[in-house]
Design a protein around this motif. Structure first.
Motif, PDB file in Angstrom:
ATOM      1  N   GLY A 690     -41.360 -18.645 -61.299  1.00 51.11           N
ATOM      2  CA  GLY A 690     -42.299 -18.407 -60.173  1.00 51.11           C
ATOM      3  C   GLY A 690     -43.772 -18.289 -60.294  1.00 51.11           C
ATOM      4  O   GLY A 690     -44.699 -18.622 -59.545  1.00 51.11           O
ATOM      5  N   ALA A 691     -44.021 -17.910 -61.503  1.00 55.75           N
ATOM      6  CA  ALA A 691     -45.427 -17.934 -62.188  1.00 55.75           C
ATOM      7  C   ALA A 691     -45.946 -19.098 -62.814  1.00 55.75           C
ATOM      8  O   ALA A 691     -47.098 -19.186 -62.869  1.00 55.75           O
ATOM      9  CB  ALA A 691     -45.378 -16.556 -63.134  1.00 55.75           C
ATOM     10  N   MET A 692     -44.848 -19.952 -63.418  1.00 58.94           N
ATOM     11  CA  MET A 692     -45.451 -20.899 -64.145  1.00 58.94           C
ATOM     12  C   MET A 692     -45.286 -22.345 -63.655  1.00 58.94           C
ATOM     13  O   MET A 692     -46.051 -23.228 -63.944  1.00 58.94           O
ATOM     14  CB  MET A 692     -44.687 -21.027 -65.405  1.00 58.94           C
ATOM     15  N   ASN A 697     -42.036 -28.066 -58.316  1.00 60.16           N
ATOM     16  CA  ASN A 697     -41.221 -28.135 -59.427  1.00 60.16           C
ATOM     17  C   ASN A 697     -40.196 -26.804 -59.395  1.00 60.16           C
ATOM     18  O   ASN A 697     -39.141 -26.593 -59.947  1.00 60.16           O
ATOM     19  CB  ASN A 697     -42.008 -27.933 -60.824  1.00 60.16           C
ATOM     20  N   LEU A 698     -40.803 -25.597 -58.779  1.00 62.54           N
ATOM     21  CA  LEU A 698     -40.064 -24.571 -58.594  1.00 62.54           C
ATOM     22  C   LEU A 698     -38.635 -24.971 -57.640  1.00 62.54           C
ATOM     23  O   LEU A 698     -37.605 -24.210 -57.692  1.00 62.54           O
ATOM     24  CB  LEU A 698     -40.879 -23.563 -57.754  1.00 62.54           C
ATOM     25  N   ASN A 699     -38.684 -25.827 -56.430  1.00 63.51           N
ATOM     26  CA  ASN A 699     -37.707 -26.198 -55.668  1.00 63.51           C
ATOM     27  C   ASN A 699     -36.724 -27.215 -56.407  1.00 63.51           C
ATOM     28  O   ASN A 699     -35.740 -27.004 -56.588  1.00 63.51           O
ATOM     29  CB  ASN A 699     -38.226 -27.097 -54.708  1.00 63.51           C
ATOM     30  N   THR A 700     -37.353 -27.745 -57.492  1.00 60.46           N
ATOM     31  CA  THR A 700     -36.507 -28.499 -58.245  1.00 60.46           C
ATOM     32  C   THR A 700     -35.990 -27.739 -59.320  1.00 60.46           C
ATOM     33  O   THR A 700     -34.560 -28.122 -59.852  1.00 60.46           O
ATOM     34  CB  THR A 700     -37.474 -29.628 -59.318  1.00 60.46           C
ATOM     35  N   ALA A 701     -36.579 -26.694 -59.907  1.00 62.11           N
ATOM     36  CA  ALA A 701     -35.706 -25.940 -60.824  1.00 62.11           C
ATOM     37  C   ALA A 701     -34.440 -25.056 -60.167  1.00 62.11           C
ATOM     38  O   ALA A 701     -33.416 -24.973 -60.557  1.00 62.11           O
ATOM     39  CB  ALA A 701     -36.713 -24.845 -61.231  1.00 62.11           C
TER      40      ALA A 701
END
Length: 810
Positions: A690-692, A697-701
């Protein structure tokens, strides 16, 4: 396709679906499209409801969600899902009413859990997935712990670790291991008894040593040729019983009486010297007459009193003179009376205390028996039962008993939880009462043993009833004689004077004429007496008074020495009795100490064996934890993180930071992984995703994490259902995502179902996922509303078609 696939779905009045729709699903890829509010999420939720009996995403938001599943204006509805495995079909059905949903037929619990966690990704869960796994906790019920256990087959290791966990805390061991607490209580009780018995033994041993030391001093003072020791008491008894001193004292008393008689004769002869014979005769008659009158009045009473006094003072030589007899007899009788009174008082005190101690012992025995009866009624396993019921409460859900299937809604008097907690309180109270009774019984046992020792000590010195009665008779006789002598005291003194006057007058008459001969004979008699007692004879010029005084002092000194020796012998006999009694009690104490030491050793050995088993169990638990830790780290680092990295890099090739799980280097007995990011070029770990990472890309992660978890476990259900998973993806991400879906469908044998709301994305995915070989298939479902706002589902099937134009050109 021989694996189970989704075949068709029929929905009636479910959530935003109004009326009835039929959706075929028997294709390798199913694309679902519709505008916002058309019912895409409702269709996917209907599949979840039919297969699992609940909608998990709605349950998280509202526990009472079931009442909202039926379309608002409808009265009933339902969901029917058909699956196909080869030629065998199977249906799953859930009925809807205003009161909620009722599952008619659903997957079993294990497959339902697999579907919710590994096959279906709702839209509402996609943005929360990373946070759920980060904040899930470390208990066995967390999603991550369940995933690891199922993935790695850690059920046996977890069960072994859970079964050995109570061994770590000895308080749990006391509750769960039968006999452990009883052995500890027995050891404590026996230790207390051993301490008391050893103290008693030391005190008794001190009494024996003190008595032996006194006997050594007494024998040394008496100059007895005997060795004083515990094993030589019979010889000491024989030496103290020697009658030489008593015989010598009796002989000395006779010599004292003889000297007194000689002295009286000399005094009488001296008094008679120089008197007128005629006057002496007249005076003798008068003195004889007065003494006769006194003798007639008091003689018999005096003789009776003397006889009674001598009967009480058998070892004492009393003077013959009435006045001296009265004084000495009264002194000795008062002393004897005091001694007798003290002995009678002590005897009665011992009898009273003996009876009271027996009563106290009886009360203590009854208390112990009462405790034993109550302990027998209480269950020794109440503590473990209470612990088991307390653990069972975590499994209570509703009012159906998980043990006996009894419905407590039909029972008056409280809920099932209240009933179980009440039983736990009763059993816990029983266990606590059992501990209290154990301590109280130990105290009662110590009291009984102390009273037994006291009763035994009193019994060893207690006089018999006959002896006490004899002492009472002697005490009464002594009082009577004292009273009688006190009443006769003045008369006896008068009698002494009259007797002396009578004797003097008579002797004066008979000896007046031969005084010189009498005095000479008396001198010879006194001199012979002196020689007979090993004293110097009467010297020339030595007066009668000086000679008799010298002899009297010599006899008195010998009498005092002999009285001292007799007193020492009596004291020696008393110490002998004390020593014998103490030695007997010491032997009994040794026997009790031996028995208690053996009982203590048995309890110590039992606890030692139990502790050894406990240590072995803890060692096994530590070994299990070590093995489990290695397996979990290897699985996360070498499998899950590697697969997640490959998927994430494939969808986001330009992102330098890659998300991963980090497992702490410490024990994984409690699973506590942390979400981190790692740079592709290596180096130290970065912050959380969430910080990086960016929002896209957070959705992709999250999406790749779900896919990695899906691929990491055995393929129990070959379905992957995604609800609008490309919310923040750009075109590059979408292209890579379409390629991933194509790989999953065509190479990994997954049946893919995706819901999207964007029309262009729908058309793009339809093109990218179109059939590419024989038996490949694609279904598109488009949701919309009819003229009357009824839901409409238009299905279109695409099959593989060989490109003839290209073949002709070739």
């Amino acid at each position: 396709m021989t694996e189970r696939i989704l075949k068709s779905l029929d929905i009636t009045n479910f959530r935003s679906i109004r009326g009835h729709i039929h959706a075929p699903l028997d294709a390798k890829v199913v694309l679902l499209h519709g505008e916002n509010g058309a019912g895409k999420t409702s269709v996917l939720s209907a599949i979840e409801l039919a297969l699992t009996g609940k909608v998990q995403s709605m349950e998280r938001a509202d526990p009472g969600y079931e009442k909202q599943l039926l379309y608002r204006s409808a009265t009933e509805g339902g969901v029917i899902l058909q699956t196909l495995c080869g030629t065998q079909e199977e249906g799953y059905h859930a009925a809807l009413t205003a009161d909620g949903a009722q599952s008619i037929h659903a997957l079993n619990k294990e497959l339902a859990t697999f579907f919710r966690e590994r096959a279906f990704l709702p839209q509402s869960l996609l943005g929360q997935l990373l946070q759920i796994y980060q904040d899930a906790g470390s208990d066995a019920a967390s999603p991550l712990a369940q995933f690891v256990g199922k993935l790695l087959g850690l059920d046996r290791l977890d069960a072994l670790e859970a079964g050995l966990k109570p061994l770590v805390d000895v308080r749990n061991v006391r509750k769960s291991v039968d006999g452990w607490l009883a052995a500890e209580n027995e050891k404590s009780r026996v230790e207390a008894l051993l301490s008391d018995h050893r103290k008693s033994h030391e005190a008794i041993d001190g009494e024996v040593k003190l008595a032996i030391d006194e006997l050594v001093r007494i024998c040394a003072s008496l100059e007895l040729p005997v060795k004083v020791a515990e094993d030589n008491l019979e010889d000491v008894t024989a030496a103290l019983a020697d009658s030489a001193d008593a015989d010598a004292f009796a002989h000395l008393s006779d010599q004292q009486r003889r000297l007194a008689a000689i002295r009286r004769e000399i005094d009488s002869a001296q008094v008679a010297t120089g008197e007128n014979p005629g006057v002496t005769a007249i005076g003798a008659d008068e003195a004889s007459k007065r003494y006769g009158l006194w003798e007639a009045e008091f003689g018999e009473r005096f003789a009776t009193a003397r006889q009674r006094a001598e009967g009480l003072l058998v070892d004492v030589s009393l003077p013959s003179d009435p006045s001296q007899f009265a004084d000495e007899a009264l002194e000795r009788l008062r002393s004897e009376q005091k001694q007798l009174g003290d002995r009678v008082s002590q005897a009665r005190t011992d009898i009273e205390r003996h009876t009271k101690a027996q009563d106290e012992r009886d009360v203590a025995n009854r208390q112990r028996e009462t405790i034993d009866e109550e302990v027998a009624r209480l269950s020794a396993s109440a503590g473990s039962l209470a612990s088991t019921l307390a653990e069972l409460t975590s499994f209570i859900d509703g009012e159906i008993c998980p043990v006996c299937d009894r419905d407590f809604d039909e029972v008056e008097g409280g809920t099932l939880s209240e009933h179980v907690h009440g039983k736990v309180r009763i059993l816990s109270a029983s266990a606590e009462r059992l501990l209290t009774l154990g301590r109280t019984r130990s105290e009662a046992q110590v009291t009984i043993e102390r009273l037994d020792r006291e009763i035994e000590a009193i019994g060893s010195r207690k006089l018999t009833d006959e002896a006490i009665a004899d002492l009472d008779r002697r005490l009464s006789a002594a009082g009577s004689v004292i009273a009688e002598l006190e009443g006769l005291l003045d008369a006896l003194r008068e009698g002494t004077n009259l007797r002396a006057a009578d004797v003097a007058a008579r002797r004066a008459v008979t000896d007046a004429q031969s005084r010189h001969v009498s005095l000479a004979a008396s001198r010879e008699t006194l001199s012979a007496f002196a020689i007979s007692i090993d004293a110097e004879a009467i010297a020339e010029g030595e007066t009668f008074h000086a000679a008799s005084s010298r002899l009297e002092q010599m006899l008195a000194a010998s009498a005092e020495r002999l009285e001292g020796r007799l007193a020492l012998r009596r004291r020696g006999n008393d110490h002998l009795a004390v020593a014998r009694s103490a030695i007997a009690r010491r032997e009994q104490a040794k026997t009790r100490i031996s028995a208690d030491a053996a009982a203590w050793q048995r309890a110590e050995d039992a606890l030692g064996r139990a502790q050894l088993l406990r240590d072995q169990g803890i060692a096994i638990r530590n070994a299990v934890d070590k093995v489990r830790s290695g397996i979990i780290r290897r699985e996360f680092n070498d499998r899950l993180n590697l697969l997640w990295r490959d998927l994430f890099v494939r969808l986001a090739p330009g992102e330098p930071f890659v998300p991963a799980f980090r497992i702490p280097a410490a024990s994984t007995q409690k699973l506590q992984p942390k979400l981190i990011t790692q740079h592709r070029d290596g180096g130290e770990a970065g912050g959380t995703p969430g910080a990086m990472l960016s929002a896209g890309n957070l959705n992709t992660a999250a999406l790749t994490l779900f896919t990695a978890l899906h691929l990491s476990v055995p393929k129990e259900l070959p379905w992957l259902i995604l609800d609008d998973p490309v919310q923040s993806m750009d075109d590059v991400h979408i292209a890579h995502f379409a390629a991933l879906l194509r790989t999953l469908s065509k190479e990994h044998g997954r049946q893919i179902m995706i819901a999207v709301h964007d029309r262009q994305l729908f058309e793009y995915l339809k093109l990218e996922l179109s059939p590419a070989f024989q038996d490949d298939s694609l279904l598109t479902l488009e949701l919309s509303r009819g003229p009357r706002r009824d839901s409409v589902c238009v299905a279109r099937r695409f099959s593989f078609k060989e490109e003839t134009a290209l073949l002709a050109a070739a």
